[in-house]
Enzyme design. Structure first.
Site, mmCIF file in Angstrom:
data_model
loop_
_atom_site.group_PDB
_atom_site.id
_atom_site.type_symbol
_atom_site.label_atom_id
_atom_site.label_comp_id
_atom_site.label_asym_id
_atom_site.label_seq_id
_atom_site.Cartn_x
_atom_site.Cartn_y
_atom_site.Cartn_z
ATOM 1 N N SER A 55 0.847 -1.196 0.000
ATOM 2 C CA SER A 55 0.000 0.000 0.000
ATOM 3 C C SER A 55 0.886 1.252 0.000
ATOM 4 C CB SER A 55 -0.870 -0.046 1.267
ATOM 5 O OG SER A 55 -1.566 1.155 1.447
ATOM 6 N N SER A 181 8.858 10.109 10.031
ATOM 7 C CA SER A 181 7.860 11.132 9.697
ATOM 8 C C SER A 181 8.356 12.481 10.191
ATOM 9 C CB SER A 181 6.541 10.787 10.388
ATOM 10 O OG SER A 181 5.698 11.911 10.430
ATOM 11 N N TYR A 207 2.176 8.201 17.758
ATOM 12 C CA TYR A 207 2.745 7.934 16.429
ATOM 13 C C TYR A 207 4.061 8.707 16.263
ATOM 14 C CZ TYR A 207 3.124 8.482 11.321
ATOM 15 O OH TYR A 207 3.588 8.523 10.032
ATOM 16 N N LYS A 211 8.019 7.593 15.859
ATOM 17 C CA LYS A 211 8.783 8.023 14.676
ATOM 18 C C LYS A 211 10.098 8.678 15.115
ATOM 19 C CE LYS A 211 6.307 6.333 11.599
ATOM 20 N NZ LYS A 211 6.845 5.459 10.547
ATOM 21 N N THR A 242 -1.796 8.865 0.569
ATOM 22 C CA THR A 242 -1.797 7.402 0.680
ATOM 23 C C THR A 242 -3.023 6.982 1.497
ATOM 24 O OG1 THR A 242 -0.596 7.399 2.766
ATOM 25 C CG2 THR A 242 0.739 7.354 0.758
HETATM 26 N N1 NAP Z 1 1.897 9.252 3.690
HETATM 27 C C1 NAP Z 1 2.534 10.201 4.364
HETATM 28 O O1 NAP Z 1 2.343 11.412 4.143
HETATM 29 C C2 NAP Z 1 3.509 9.824 5.444
HETATM 30 C C3 NAP Z 1 4.108 10.870 6.153
HETATM 31 C C4 NAP Z 1 5.041 10.548 7.116
HETATM 32 C C5 NAP Z 1 5.383 9.228 7.332
HETATM 33 N N2 NAP Z 1 4.776 8.233 6.640
HETATM 34 C C6 NAP Z 1 5.179 6.848 6.913
HETATM 35 O O2 NAP Z 1 5.262 6.125 5.726
HETATM 36 C C7 NAP Z 1 5.020 4.737 5.966
HETATM 37 C C8 NAP Z 1 4.008 4.238 4.974
HETATM 38 O O3 NAP Z 1 2.772 4.880 5.215
HETATM 39 P P1 NAP Z 1 1.675 5.141 4.112
HETATM 40 O O4 NAP Z 1 1.337 6.562 4.178
HETATM 41 O O5 NAP Z 1 2.100 4.544 2.817
HETATM 42 O O6 NAP Z 1 0.424 4.347 4.732
HETATM 43 P P2 NAP Z 1 -0.400 3.079 4.238
HETATM 44 O O7 NAP Z 1 -0.856 3.252 2.859
HETATM 45 O O8 NAP Z 1 -1.430 2.865 5.301
HETATM 46 O O9 NAP Z 1 0.646 1.906 4.298
HETATM 47 C C9 NAP Z 1 1.077 1.354 5.504
HETATM 48 C C10 NAP Z 1 1.575 -0.040 5.236
HETATM 49 O O10 NAP Z 1 2.061 -0.571 6.470
HETATM 50 C C11 NAP Z 1 1.504 -1.862 6.616
HETATM 51 N N3 NAP Z 1 1.443 -2.276 8.002
HETATM 52 C C12 NAP Z 1 0.843 -1.659 9.048
HETATM 53 N N4 NAP Z 1 0.999 -2.391 10.165
HETATM 54 C C13 NAP Z 1 1.715 -3.494 9.805
HETATM 55 C C14 NAP Z 1 2.201 -4.612 10.495
HETATM 56 N N5 NAP Z 1 1.968 -4.796 11.794
HETATM 57 N N6 NAP Z 1 2.916 -5.543 9.824
HETATM 58 C C15 NAP Z 1 3.147 -5.397 8.511
HETATM 59 N N7 NAP Z 1 2.713 -4.350 7.793
HETATM 60 C C16 NAP Z 1 1.997 -3.424 8.442
HETATM 61 C C17 NAP Z 1 0.120 -1.765 6.000
HETATM 62 O O11 NAP Z 1 -0.367 -3.055 5.755
HETATM 63 P P3 NAP Z 1 -1.956 -3.360 5.636
HETATM 64 O O12 NAP Z 1 -2.352 -2.959 4.251
HETATM 65 O O13 NAP Z 1 -2.034 -4.824 5.889
HETATM 66 O O14 NAP Z 1 -2.639 -2.527 6.676
HETATM 67 C C18 NAP Z 1 0.466 -0.994 4.747
HETATM 68 O O15 NAP Z 1 1.008 -1.838 3.775
HETATM 69 C C19 NAP Z 1 4.576 4.645 7.416
HETATM 70 O O16 NAP Z 1 5.649 4.223 8.228
HETATM 71 C C20 NAP Z 1 4.191 6.062 7.764
HETATM 72 O O17 NAP Z 1 4.361 6.331 9.130
HETATM 73 C C21 NAP Z 1 3.835 8.509 5.699
#
Ligand code: NAP
Length: 320
Positions: A55, A181, A207, A211, A242
């Site tokens: 994802s 993050s 969260y 981080k 996302t």
């Molecule tokens: N998007 C942003 O703006 C942003 C900003 C700062 C930091 N981040 C960081 O970027 C990373 C990715 O986030 P995203 O925005 O792409 O969110 P996302 O689309 O919700 O993706 C999160 C991914 O982590 C997986 N996950 C969650 N818990 C898990 C576990 N216990 N074991 C294995 N996989 C697990 C989810 O799997 P499932 O599909 O099975 O739930 C999903 O594949 C995260 O670490 C987030 O903190 C994102």
């Protein structure tokens, strides 16, 4: 020279003013002075493992890594959902070598089993991307008895890094990347209460605290793996559109919608850290948009070596 000074100033301004820098505006501006894109084939013959690769940013990282020639191991907790993500990547990069491995980062048994399977199968690992992330609305404990965000962002990655250490050491120029993050800038390292027992549980604060822990943990692993020539970095993606953002922060997503980065833009620095020489020549840094960034802007977030050592001990004991 003068141009370099101007781009440095603009880059710093974007970083300090947050909204433009973290949004797609910052990405678009900085993109204009980056060197040529990583070339196709930059990761030929390399294997890259990415957690939460089904994802958002993880899927975008997997897609880009496959496009650069890497064999990709998608470490995901839901293999069915992940298979459709794998198929999607294969449609975009026909012939790519992509395998889904079951791995729930919040479950230490699952992490150990996944690592053992990878050790049995692979001769080496070029990179491990700790991308999996979550923001549960209430304080939740895992079956192992740990708070869920700490388990997913800190303990699971700590255990997995240790379990894959020999594979990383067997590759040349290997790297570990923690996807942290920008939210961590508002939180200090709270090793006195790592699992949020004190006070009311605040999902965004918890969260952000985990981080922050990831950034410190990356620095600690950088020291641990230096002798084996494994570079360890943390990065933050800015704000990207996302499922994680739209589901966990719907109000924020509505407000920032038009300026959110795409998932590929958010993942860009993580991908760049997998292939760029600059990432192998350094270690223990915190990156955003292909540049090292300070880890603290606020005086109260600074920690000392003792607090960092206590974080390491906590992770070791909690994953024993
Ligand atoms: N998007 C942003 O703006 C942003 C900003 C700062 C930091 N981040 C960081 O970027 C990373 C990715 O986030 P995203 O925005 O792409 O969110 P996302 O689309 O919700 O993706 C999160 C991914 O982590 C997986 N996950 C969650 N818990 C898990 C576990 N216990 N074991 C294995 N996989 C697990 C989810 O799997 P499932 O599909 O099975 O739930 C999903 O594949 C995260 O670490 C987030 O903190 C994102």
């Amino acid at each position: 020279m003068v141009l370099g000074r101007i781009t440095d100033t603009v880059d710093t301004l974007l970083d300090r003013t947050i909204v433009p820098g973290y949004s797609r505006i910052g990405f678009a501006v900085r993109r204009t002075w980056w060197a040529a894109d990583l070339l196709p084939g930059a990761l030929d013959g390399r294997t890259v493992a990415i957690t939460g690769a089904n994802s958002g940013l993880g899927k975008a990282t997997a897609l880009s890594a496959a496009g650069l020639g890497a064999a990709v191991r998608m470490l995901c907790r839901d293999t069915e959902r992940s298979s459709s993500a794998r198929d999607e990547i294969l449609r975009a990069v026909p012939g790519a070598h992509i395998v889904v491995d079951e791995c729930d980062l919040s479950d230490q048994k699952s992490v150990r089993a996944c690592a053992a399977a990878l050790r049995d199968e692979l001769p080496g690992l070029h990179a491990l991307v700790h991308n999996a992330g979550a923001m549960p609305p209430t304080r939740t404990e895992t079956e192992d008895g740990h708070e869920l965000t700490v388990a997913t962002h800190v303990l699971g990655p700590h255990l997995l890094t240790g379990q894959l250490r020999s594979l990383l050491a067997a590759d040349v120029d290997s790297r570990v990347v923690f996807v942290s993050s920008g939210g961590m800038y508002a939180q200090r390292l709270r090793i006195d209460d790592p699992e949020f027992h004190e006070g009311d549980y605040d999902a965004t604060a918890a969260y952000a605290r985990t981080k922050r822990m990831q950034v410190v943990l990356a620095q600690l692993w950088a020291v641990q793996l230096a002798e084996q020539h494994v570079a360890v970095h943390a990065m933050h993606p800015g704000w990207a559109d996302t499922p994680g953002v739209t589901d966990s922060l719907p109000r924020f997503a509505r407000l920032t919608g038009p300026i959110l980065r795409t998932a590929a833009q958010g993942a860009d620095t993580a991908v760049w850290l997998l292939a760029a020489d600059a990432a192998a020549r350094t270690t223990g840094l915190f990156w955003h948009d292909r540049r090292p960034r300070p880890t603290d802007y606020l005086p109260f977030t600074r920690h000392d070596a003792d607090a960092a050592a206590r974080l390491w001990d906590y992770c070791e004991v909690a994953t024993r």
